[in-house]
Motif scaffolding. Sequence first.
Motif, PDB file in Angstrom:
ATOM      1  N   UNK A  75       0.813  -1.213   0.000  1.00  0.00           N
ATOM      2  CA  UNK A  75       0.000   0.000   0.000  1.00  0.00           C
ATOM      3  C   UNK A  75       0.851   1.269   0.000  1.00  0.00           C
ATOM      4  N   UNK A  76       2.148   1.150   0.371  1.00  0.00           N
ATOM      5  CA  UNK A  76       3.030   2.311   0.376  1.00  0.00           C
ATOM      6  C   UNK A  76       3.632   2.578  -1.002  1.00  0.00           C
ATOM      7  N   UNK A  77       3.814   1.540  -1.794  1.00  0.00           N
ATOM      8  CA  UNK A  77       4.400   1.681  -3.132  1.00  0.00           C
ATOM      9  C   UNK A  77       3.691   0.701  -4.070  1.00  0.00           C
ATOM     10  N   UNK A  78       2.403   0.974  -4.372  1.00  0.00           N
ATOM     11  CA  UNK A  78       1.620   0.022  -5.178  1.00  0.00           C
ATOM     12  C   UNK A  78       2.168  -0.229  -6.573  1.00  0.00           C
ATOM     13  N   UNK A  79       2.679   0.826  -7.247  1.00  0.00           N
ATOM     14  CA  UNK A  79       3.197   0.625  -8.600  1.00  0.00           C
ATOM     15  C   UNK A  79       4.435  -0.251  -8.593  1.00  0.00           C
ATOM     16  N   UNK A  80       5.353   0.020  -7.672  1.00  0.00           N
ATOM     17  CA  UNK A  80       6.586  -0.765  -7.587  1.00  0.00           C
ATOM     18  C   UNK A  80       6.265  -2.210  -7.230  1.00  0.00           C
ATOM     19  N   UNK A  81       5.423  -2.429  -6.256  1.00  0.00           N
ATOM     20  CA  UNK A  81       5.039  -3.794  -5.890  1.00  0.00           C
ATOM     21  C   UNK A  81       4.341  -4.489  -7.057  1.00  0.00           C
ATOM     22  N   UNK A  82       3.522  -3.740  -7.793  1.00  0.00           N
ATOM     23  CA  UNK A  82       2.835  -4.327  -8.943  1.00  0.00           C
ATOM     24  C   UNK A  82       3.804  -4.798  -9.995  1.00  0.00           C
ATOM     25  N   UNK A  83       4.821  -3.975 -10.265  1.00  0.00           N
ATOM     26  CA  UNK A  83       5.853  -4.355 -11.235  1.00  0.00           C
ATOM     27  C   UNK A  83       6.580  -5.611 -10.787  1.00  0.00           C
ATOM     28  N   UNK A  84       6.974  -5.658  -9.520  1.00  0.00           N
ATOM     29  CA  UNK A  84       7.714  -6.814  -9.008  1.00  0.00           C
ATOM     30  C   UNK A  84       6.833  -8.061  -8.970  1.00  0.00           C
ATOM     31  N   UNK A  85       5.569  -7.897  -8.618  1.00  0.00           N
ATOM     32  CA  UNK A  85       4.636  -9.035  -8.632  1.00  0.00           C
ATOM     33  C   UNK A  85       4.534  -9.636 -10.036  1.00  0.00           C
ATOM     34  N   UNK A  86       4.368  -8.772 -11.045  1.00  0.00           N
ATOM     35  CA  UNK A  86       4.239  -9.261 -12.433  1.00  0.00           C
ATOM     36  C   UNK A  86       5.504  -9.974 -12.881  1.00  0.00           C
ATOM     37  N   UNK A  87       6.642  -9.382 -12.598  1.00  0.00           N
ATOM     38  CA  UNK A  87       7.904  -9.975 -13.043  1.00  0.00           C
ATOM     39  C   UNK A  87       8.187 -11.288 -12.320  1.00  0.00           C
ATOM     40  N   UNK A  88       7.898 -11.354 -11.042  1.00  0.00           N
ATOM     41  CA  UNK A  88       8.112 -12.604 -10.300  1.00  0.00           C
ATOM     42  C   UNK A  88       7.201 -13.704 -10.826  1.00  0.00           C
ATOM     43  N   UNK A  89       5.977 -13.322 -11.210  1.00  0.00           N
ATOM     44  CA  UNK A  89       5.059 -14.300 -11.796  1.00  0.00           C
ATOM     45  C   UNK A  89       5.587 -14.777 -13.143  1.00  0.00           C
ATOM     46  N   UNK A  90       6.068 -13.856 -13.965  1.00  0.00           N
ATOM     47  CA  UNK A  90       6.634 -14.214 -15.268  1.00  0.00           C
ATOM     48  C   UNK A  90       7.861 -15.107 -15.112  1.00  0.00           C
ATOM     49  N   UNK A  91       8.678 -14.802 -14.091  1.00  0.00           N
ATOM     50  CA  UNK A  91       9.921 -15.551 -13.887  1.00  0.00           C
ATOM     51  C   UNK A  91       9.725 -16.811 -13.054  1.00  0.00           C
TER      52      UNK A  91
END
Length: 305
Positions: A75-91
């Motif tokens: 909730x403090x950095x939603x965009x950054x967490x969203x990017x990392x969530x997507x990339x971790x899912x892809x990887x």
Amino acid sequence: MAGSRFIPDRGLTARMVATMSLLGIVYVAFIIALVLVGMPLWLVALIVIGFAALQYFASDRVAMFAMGAREVAPHEAPELHGVIDRLCSMADMSKPRVAIADSDVPNAFATGHSRSSAVVCVTTGLLRRLDTTELEGVVAHELSHVAHRDVMVMTIAGFLGIVAGFLTQVGLRFALFSGGARNREGVPLVMVAFAVVVVSALVWAVSFLLTRMLSRYRELSADRAAAYLTQQPSALGSALTKITGEMARIPSRDLRSAEPFNAFFFTPAFSRSGVSLSSLFATHPPVEKRLEQLAGISRQLGTGT
């Protein structure tokens, strides 16, 4: 590599194994040499074990503290967490901890002695300057370091240099203030101190060169892995160009404070006075070489440059 969908890099694996093997040999020789020149075995063991434990278990916290970084929740950095969530899912890899450093120096780094303790940190300066696709490229680069385990290898490899550097400084100071004192064998302590300095300096130099050689290759490997994972090498190239261009606008005092972490950064931060020296002992390959590699990947993928 096992545990992720980042492209494997046998060249990186071979270099990590070779570097760790050579450093292991140097490490053992270093301990033997310190004892032979007259340093007490108990003191050698205390310093070696103490620094090893600190470097291995606290490296992530030390790096975070030194950079003024703090772990952030979604909730403090939603965009950054969203990017990392997507990339971790892809990887197909576990999500590391996420941190932000309050610094105008646009950069990112990964730290931690294992995948479970890994932290991916970006600076506020980076977040302000990059768009989402460029940020994804940089974060994918850092995640590939975690997946390849080269963050752990660099952490362990750096330990020997830290011990050698510490003993070099201590030996010089001790030599200046030892006077005419002698050890139990009658050897002047000033001679023992200087011997420790010589041995430590040689070990530091070997450690420095080995880790620099590995560091340059690992950056090219991370660029390559990130480009293939995101399928957007041009975005990573754009981020690299933008970040290196922005460095010229950052105050020298900020760059100097960041320089000790250059080996772990996405791209090195150099104050103007350090540029010429960086070309001799660079932690990263030249920007032109990195951009050339990314352009080649773009042509292979048919995504343009």
